[in-house]
Motif scaffolding. Structure first.
Motif, PDB file in Angstrom:
ATOM      1  N   SER A  12       0.821  -1.212   0.000  1.00 57.44           N
ATOM      2  CA  SER A  12       0.000   0.000   0.000  1.00 57.44           C
ATOM      3  C   SER A  12       0.854   1.260   0.000  1.00 57.44           C
ATOM      4  N   ASP A  13       0.277   2.337  -0.522  1.00 58.33           N
ATOM      5  CA  ASP A  13       0.980   3.612  -0.550  1.00 58.33           C
ATOM      6  C   ASP A  13       1.306   4.087   0.862  1.00 58.33           C
ATOM      7  N   ALA A  14       0.379   3.843   1.799  1.00 58.89           N
ATOM      8  CA  ALA A  14       0.597   4.300   3.172  1.00 58.89           C
ATOM      9  C   ALA A  14       1.830   3.608   3.756  1.00 58.89           C
ATOM     10  N   LEU A  15       1.943   2.307   3.525  1.00 60.27           N
ATOM     11  CA  LEU A  15       3.113   1.569   4.014  1.00 60.27           C
ATOM     12  C   LEU A  15       4.380   2.051   3.309  1.00 60.27           C
ATOM     13  N   ALA A  16       4.281   2.233   1.997  1.00 60.90           N
ATOM     14  CA  ALA A  16       5.454   2.688   1.231  1.00 60.90           C
ATOM     15  C   ALA A  16       5.923   4.054   1.727  1.00 60.90           C
ATOM     16  N   ARG A  17       5.008   4.842   2.268  1.00 63.93           N
ATOM     17  CA  ARG A  17       5.401   6.150   2.800  1.00 63.93           C
ATOM     18  C   ARG A  17       5.974   6.038   4.208  1.00 63.93           C
ATOM     19  N   ARG A  18       5.586   4.971   4.951  1.00 68.94           N
ATOM     20  CA  ARG A  18       6.107   4.830   6.320  1.00 68.94           C
ATOM     21  C   ARG A  18       7.536   4.284   6.353  1.00 68.94           C
ATOM     22  N   LEU A  19       7.881   3.450   5.372  1.00 66.38           N
ATOM     23  CA  LEU A  19       9.188   2.785   5.403  1.00 66.38           C
ATOM     24  C   LEU A  19      10.378   3.749   5.500  1.00 66.38           C
ATOM     25  N   PRO A  20      10.400   4.845   4.703  1.00 61.47           N
ATOM     26  CA  PRO A  20      11.551   5.754   4.823  1.00 61.47           C
ATOM     27  C   PRO A  20      11.700   6.336   6.230  1.00 61.47           C
ATOM     28  N   ALA A  21      10.593   6.586   6.915  1.00 52.66           N
ATOM     29  CA  ALA A  21      10.671   7.139   8.280  1.00 52.66           C
ATOM     30  C   ALA A  21      11.278   6.101   9.225  1.00 52.66           C
ATOM     31  N   TYR A  22      10.911   4.826   9.044  1.00 54.10           N
ATOM     32  CA  TYR A  22      11.538   3.783   9.866  1.00 54.10           C
ATOM     33  C   TYR A  22      13.055   3.809   9.643  1.00 54.10           C
ATOM     34  N   TYR A  23      13.431   3.842   8.367  1.00 52.72           N
ATOM     35  CA  TYR A  23      14.862   3.824   8.031  1.00 52.72           C
ATOM     36  C   TYR A  23      15.580   5.019   8.664  1.00 52.72           C
ATOM     37  N   HIS A  25      14.773   6.824  11.248  1.00 52.78           N
ATOM     38  CA  HIS A  25      14.899   6.777  12.708  1.00 52.78           C
ATOM     39  C   HIS A  25      15.832   5.662  13.180  1.00 52.78           C
ATOM     40  N   VAL A  26      15.879   4.557  12.451  1.00 53.53           N
ATOM     41  CA  VAL A  26      16.838   3.506  12.807  1.00 53.53           C
ATOM     42  C   VAL A  26      18.261   4.052  12.650  1.00 53.53           C
ATOM     43  N   CYS A  27      18.495   4.820  11.594  1.00 51.39           N
ATOM     44  CA  CYS A  27      19.828   5.440  11.398  1.00 51.39           C
ATOM     45  C   CYS A  27      20.157   6.394  12.548  1.00 51.39           C
ATOM     46  N   ILE A  28      19.174   7.161  12.982  1.00 51.94           N
ATOM     47  CA  ILE A  28      19.401   8.089  14.101  1.00 51.94           C
ATOM     48  C   ILE A  28      19.748   7.305  15.371  1.00 51.94           C
ATOM     49  N   MET A  29      18.998   6.213  15.610  1.00 51.82           N
ATOM     50  CA  MET A  29      19.245   5.413  16.810  1.00 51.82           C
ATOM     51  C   MET A  29      20.621   4.760  16.762  1.00 51.82           C
ATOM     52  N   LEU A  30      21.032   4.332  15.586  1.00 50.54           N
ATOM     53  CA  LEU A  30      22.388   3.781  15.421  1.00 50.54           C
ATOM     54  C   LEU A  30      23.422   4.848  15.756  1.00 50.54           C
ATOM     55  N   ALA A  31      23.213   6.049  15.241  1.00 50.39           N
ATOM     56  CA  ALA A  31      24.149   7.150  15.495  1.00 50.39           C
ATOM     57  C   ALA A  31      24.184   7.503  16.981  1.00 50.39           C
ATOM     58  N   GLU A  32      23.074   7.273  17.656  1.00 49.79           N
ATOM     59  CA  GLU A  32      23.016   7.536  19.095  1.00 49.79           C
ATOM     60  C   GLU A  32      23.682   6.417  19.898  1.00 49.79           C
ATOM     61  N   GLY A  33      24.083   5.355  19.212  1.00 48.86           N
ATOM     62  CA  GLY A  33      24.759   4.255  19.873  1.00 48.86           C
ATOM     63  C   GLY A  33      23.834   3.240  20.540  1.00 48.86           C
ATOM     64  N   ALA A  43       8.083   3.036  17.104  1.00 48.84           N
ATOM     65  CA  ALA A  43       6.734   3.558  16.868  1.00 48.84           C
ATOM     66  C   ALA A  43       6.596   4.967  17.428  1.00 48.84           C
ATOM     67  N   LYS A  44       7.121   5.150  18.649  1.00 47.60           N
ATOM     68  CA  LYS A  44       7.022   6.452  19.295  1.00 47.60           C
ATOM     69  C   LYS A  44       7.739   7.513  18.462  1.00 47.60           C
ATOM     70  N   ARG A  45       8.911   7.153  17.955  1.00 40.23           N
ATOM     71  CA  ARG A  45       9.686   8.127  17.173  1.00 40.23           C
ATOM     72  C   ARG A  45       9.011   8.494  15.862  1.00 40.23           C
TER      73      ARG A  45
ATOM     74  N   ASP B 181      13.026  15.716  13.241  1.00 38.21           N
ATOM     75  CA  ASP B 181      11.603  15.679  13.576  1.00 38.21           C
ATOM     76  C   ASP B 181      11.318  16.572  14.767  1.00 38.21           C
ATOM     77  N   LEU B 182      10.647  17.679  14.535  1.00 37.49           N
ATOM     78  CA  LEU B 182      10.180  18.521  15.635  1.00 37.49           C
ATOM     79  C   LEU B 182       8.770  18.047  15.999  1.00 37.49           C
ATOM     80  N   ARG B 183       8.420  18.167  17.272  1.00 39.76           N
ATOM     81  CA  ARG B 183       7.144  17.628  17.743  1.00 39.76           C
ATOM     82  C   ARG B 183       6.095  18.723  17.944  1.00 39.76           C
ATOM     83  N   SER B 184       4.866  18.414  17.552  1.00 38.20           N
ATOM     84  CA  SER B 184       3.729  19.261  17.923  1.00 38.20           C
ATOM     85  C   SER B 184       3.518  19.138  19.418  1.00 38.20           C
TER      86      SER B 184
END
Lengths: 216, 216
Positions: A12-23, A25-33, A43-45, B181-184
């Motif tokens: 679905s388009d909705a899923l295809a739009r969510r995947l980049p955000a997962y990627y 945020h996972v990169c950010i979390m990796l950078a955060e160690g 999910a929260k992020r 990502d800035l939060r509302s």
């Protein structure tokens, strides 16, 4: 890779739009160690629920574990990030220049090889180190140079024409910023970006909040 | 206006993202001289189903009829388009300039009143007829001038600081193009635009198609 679901039907388009955000945020979390990622934290992020994250990952064939390295690799494969993508930008105006100046792309294997414009004054010049070519030579360029994605940053009235050239040139995808909806088809994938849509969504949220406040 | 649903709870992000596309396509149909619009026709243009269109309109309180004029009016009210929105852009780089050069906004009542930058060389100059001011004066400006929306077109590392200034200045919304990502929150609505997300969605679709082709 376990991307079995991909063989069956388009996701679905909705899923295809969510995947980049997962990627992202996972990169950010990796950078955060971070050593581990939970579906709840991710999910929260990204602003949805852990059930949605788990469902999305299952729909995409499932991931072995939630170590950030594993997740990043798995999402990179899914998003086609590990492959090189050669791009050209059509339109060297403010928007074209803004796109070219996003240095982030290169990190993910997206390379901008040339910029095309109909302003002959720019022919032979450079924008951020990328050569500007005459748009009249676009067909010729695409025939001679591997190009995966054409970025359209032109006025609306020429966007269809550029799409046709991209299809003739055997390009795989079009990233369209012209304010017109171009359609994906068998020959080519299209993502339309309507910048003002997100401004209207913002305006809607402001309006909703004010209306809600005034009633409560 | 019958926007009863708005009083109860915030509508979903997915719906809030679909509304601008409905508005955009209703405007196009009006410009094409259409006398009537069906939910099926609108659905086809925005790329979803007529059941979804009807559900969305019902969720937003319902519309009297599907004449394009009625629909445009109703969606304008919902999106807060009829009111004037005064905006400032922070960041006069390529992206800031690209945003300023979108003339479309003015038609919908979104006015860009000033641009702020930390490059003192630009102080007192104009971009597309909009004055460029020193970002050090942003607090002062917001205290003195009604501003509804702050557009952030800066590097990531200063975006939080601009958000804080926007909140202190009593601004209603932030339209954020910085790659963070800035939060509302209670004080302010935020829409984050991650341009590269749509590039990754495109890359995903290309990858999905190639994978699908190779298996069939």
């Amino acid at each position: 890779m376990g991307n079995k679901a991909l063989n069956k039907k388009a996701l679905s388009d909705a899923l295809a739009r969510r995947l980049p955000a997962y990627y992202r945020h996972v990169c950010i979390m990796l950078a955060e160690g971070k050593q581990t990622v939970t579906s709840g934290e991710l999910a929260k992020r990204v602003g949805n629920t852990s059930a949605q994250v788990r469902q999305d990952f299952f729909t995409c064939g499932g991931v072995e574990n939630y170590h950030p390295d594993t997740l990043k690799n798995w999402l990179s494969d899914l998003l086609g990030i590990k492959e090189e993508h050669h791009m050209v930008v059509v339109g060297a105006g403010n928007l074209g220049r803004a796109i070219i100046s996003f240095k982030d792309f290169n990190n993910d294997g997206f390379f901008i090889d040339a910029v095309f414009d109909n302003n002959l004054m720019l022919d032979g010049m450079q924008v951020c180190g990328i050569p500007v070519l005459n748009v009249a030579t676009l067909d010729e360029y695409l025939a001679a140079n591997r190009t995966d994605i054409v970025v359209i940053a032109t006025p609306a009235n020429v966007a269809e024409d550029i799409l046709d050239k991209a299809i003739r040139g055997g390009v795989k995808g079009v990233w369209n910023f012209a304010p017109v909806d171009l359609r994906s088809n068998e020959a080519i994938e299209v993502q339309n970006v309507h910048l003002s849509d997100s401004l209207l969504t913002l305006s809607f949220r402001i309006n909703e909040k004010e209306h809600w406040k005034s009633e409560n």
